[in-house]
Scaffold this motif. Structure first.
Motif, PDB file in Angstrom:
ATOM      1  N   GLY A   1      28.352  -4.802  27.640  1.00 54.05           N
ATOM      2  CA  GLY A   1      29.511  -4.069  28.124  1.00 54.05           C
ATOM      3  C   GLY A   1      29.600  -2.679  27.513  1.00 54.05           C
ATOM      4  O   GLY A   1      29.968  -1.715  28.189  1.00 54.05           O
ATOM      5  N   ALA A   2      29.253  -2.567  26.226  1.00 50.63           N
ATOM      6  CA  ALA A   2      29.267  -1.255  25.574  1.00 50.63           C
ATOM      7  C   ALA A   2      28.213  -0.338  26.188  1.00 50.63           C
ATOM      8  O   ALA A   2      28.461   0.854  26.387  1.00 50.63           O
ATOM      9  CB  ALA A   2      29.029  -1.409  24.075  1.00 50.63           C
TER      10      ALA A   2
ATOM     11  N   ILE B   1      28.744   6.410  33.712  1.00 54.63           N
ATOM     12  CA  ILE B   1      29.963   6.679  34.477  1.00 54.63           C
ATOM     13  C   ILE B   1      30.247   5.545  35.455  1.00 54.63           C
ATOM     14  O   ILE B   1      31.390   5.110  35.616  1.00 54.63           O
ATOM     15  CB  ILE B   1      29.845   8.029  35.221  1.00 54.63           C
ATOM     16  CG1 ILE B   1      29.783   9.167  34.207  1.00 54.63           C
ATOM     17  CG2 ILE B   1      30.998   8.229  36.187  1.00 54.63           C
ATOM     18  CD1 ILE B   1      29.506  10.516  34.811  1.00 54.63           C
ATOM     19  N   VAL B   2      29.232   5.018  36.081  1.00 50.19           N
ATOM     20  CA  VAL B   2      29.405   3.973  37.080  1.00 50.19           C
ATOM     21  C   VAL B   2      29.819   2.646  36.447  1.00 50.19           C
ATOM     22  O   VAL B   2      30.573   1.876  37.028  1.00 50.19           O
ATOM     23  CB  VAL B   2      28.093   3.795  37.880  1.00 50.19           C
ATOM     24  CG1 VAL B   2      28.206   2.680  38.888  1.00 50.19           C
ATOM     25  CG2 VAL B   2      27.707   5.089  38.557  1.00 50.19           C
TER      26      VAL B   2
ATOM     27  N   GLY C   1      32.092  -2.609  32.481  1.00 51.18           N
ATOM     28  CA  GLY C   1      31.813  -2.736  31.051  1.00 51.18           C
ATOM     29  C   GLY C   1      33.030  -3.190  30.268  1.00 51.18           C
ATOM     30  O   GLY C   1      32.935  -4.030  29.369  1.00 51.18           O
ATOM     31  N   PHE C   2      34.209  -2.642  30.606  1.00 49.33           N
ATOM     32  CA  PHE C   2      35.436  -3.066  29.927  1.00 49.33           C
ATOM     33  C   PHE C   2      35.750  -4.531  30.211  1.00 49.33           C
ATOM     34  O   PHE C   2      36.180  -5.267  29.332  1.00 49.33           O
ATOM     35  CB  PHE C   2      36.620  -2.188  30.325  1.00 49.33           C
ATOM     36  CG  PHE C   2      36.649  -0.874  29.606  1.00 49.33           C
ATOM     37  CD1 PHE C   2      36.570  -0.812  28.224  1.00 49.33           C
ATOM     38  CD2 PHE C   2      36.762   0.309  30.314  1.00 49.33           C
ATOM     39  CE1 PHE C   2      36.589   0.402  27.560  1.00 49.33           C
ATOM     40  CE2 PHE C   2      36.791   1.531  29.657  1.00 49.33           C
ATOM     41  CZ  PHE C   2      36.698   1.575  28.275  1.00 49.33           C
TER      42      PHE C   2
ATOM     43  N   ILE D   1      33.586  -6.918  30.954  1.00 55.00           N
ATOM     44  CA  ILE D   1      32.598  -7.741  30.241  1.00 55.00           C
ATOM     45  C   ILE D   1      32.942  -7.813  28.751  1.00 55.00           C
ATOM     46  O   ILE D   1      32.851  -8.864  28.126  1.00 55.00           O
ATOM     47  CB  ILE D   1      31.175  -7.201  30.479  1.00 55.00           C
ATOM     48  CG1 ILE D   1      30.774  -7.420  31.937  1.00 55.00           C
ATOM     49  CG2 ILE D   1      30.170  -7.863  29.542  1.00 55.00           C
ATOM     50  CD1 ILE D   1      29.487  -6.754  32.341  1.00 55.00           C
ATOM     51  N   MET D   2      33.363  -6.687  28.184  1.00 50.02           N
ATOM     52  CA  MET D   2      33.736  -6.684  26.763  1.00 50.02           C
ATOM     53  C   MET D   2      34.984  -7.536  26.529  1.00 50.02           C
ATOM     54  O   MET D   2      35.063  -8.268  25.533  1.00 50.02           O
ATOM     55  CB  MET D   2      33.962  -5.248  26.286  1.00 50.02           C
ATOM     56  CG  MET D   2      32.676  -4.449  26.182  1.00 50.02           C
ATOM     57  SD  MET D   2      32.920  -2.692  25.903  1.00 50.02           S
ATOM     58  CE  MET D   2      33.639  -2.688  24.280  1.00 50.02           C
ATOM     59  N   ALA D   3      35.950  -7.492  27.441  1.00 52.28           N
ATOM     60  CA  ALA D   3      37.150  -8.324  27.300  1.00 52.28           C
ATOM     61  C   ALA D   3      36.802  -9.806  27.420  1.00 52.28           C
ATOM     62  O   ALA D   3      37.343 -10.645  26.697  1.00 52.28           O
ATOM     63  CB  ALA D   3      38.179  -7.933  28.357  1.00 52.28           C
ATOM     64  N   GLY D   4      35.884 -10.143  28.311  1.00 49.30           N
ATOM     65  CA  GLY D   4      35.439 -11.534  28.428  1.00 49.30           C
ATOM     66  C   GLY D   4      34.715 -12.002  27.183  1.00 49.30           C
ATOM     67  O   GLY D   4      34.823 -13.173  26.790  1.00 49.30           O
TER      68      GLY D   4
END
Length: 104
Positions: free
Chosen positions: A35-36, A42-43, A48-49, A51-54
């Motif tokens: 995610g990072a 940009i896309v 990514g956010f 995936i990082m929250a999951g």
């Protein structure tokens, strides 16, 4: 000074035990790193956010977090299983947790 209250919570049996941590922590680490990396483009910022929250959710699942309710303000708080006490995130009052073993 706030009065310290005590609540009783039934400890749930973990069906997976150590296997949960063995699976969830590497998945969370790879998900957070992926995610990072997506956030660098940009896309991929929005996916990514998510995936990082999951990945944060996987860490919580791996640590056996339990939901307890504050006896003062009825706010639901998450605590690690078998912790002795917690401080409410809303009212700030400390509460002692007595963990009861489940009946067979």
């Amino acid at each position: 000074m706030a009065e310290i209250q005590t609540i009783e919570v039934v400890m749930k049996r973990s069906k997976t035990g150590w296997a949960r941590k063995l699976i969830f922590f590497p998945m969370a680490a790879f998900g957070f790193l992926g995610g990072a990396l997506l956030c660098l483009t940009i896309v991929g910022i929005i996916p990514g956010f998510f995936i990082m929250a999951g990945s944060v959710g996987l860490v919580m699942a791996g640590l056996n977090y339990r939901q307890v309710k504050c006896p003062n303000c009825k706010k639901k708080n998450y605590v690690v299983s078998a912790v002795e006490d917690f401080k409410c995130s809303r009212c700030g009052n400390p509460t002692i947790i007595e963990w009861k073993k489940p009946r067979p």
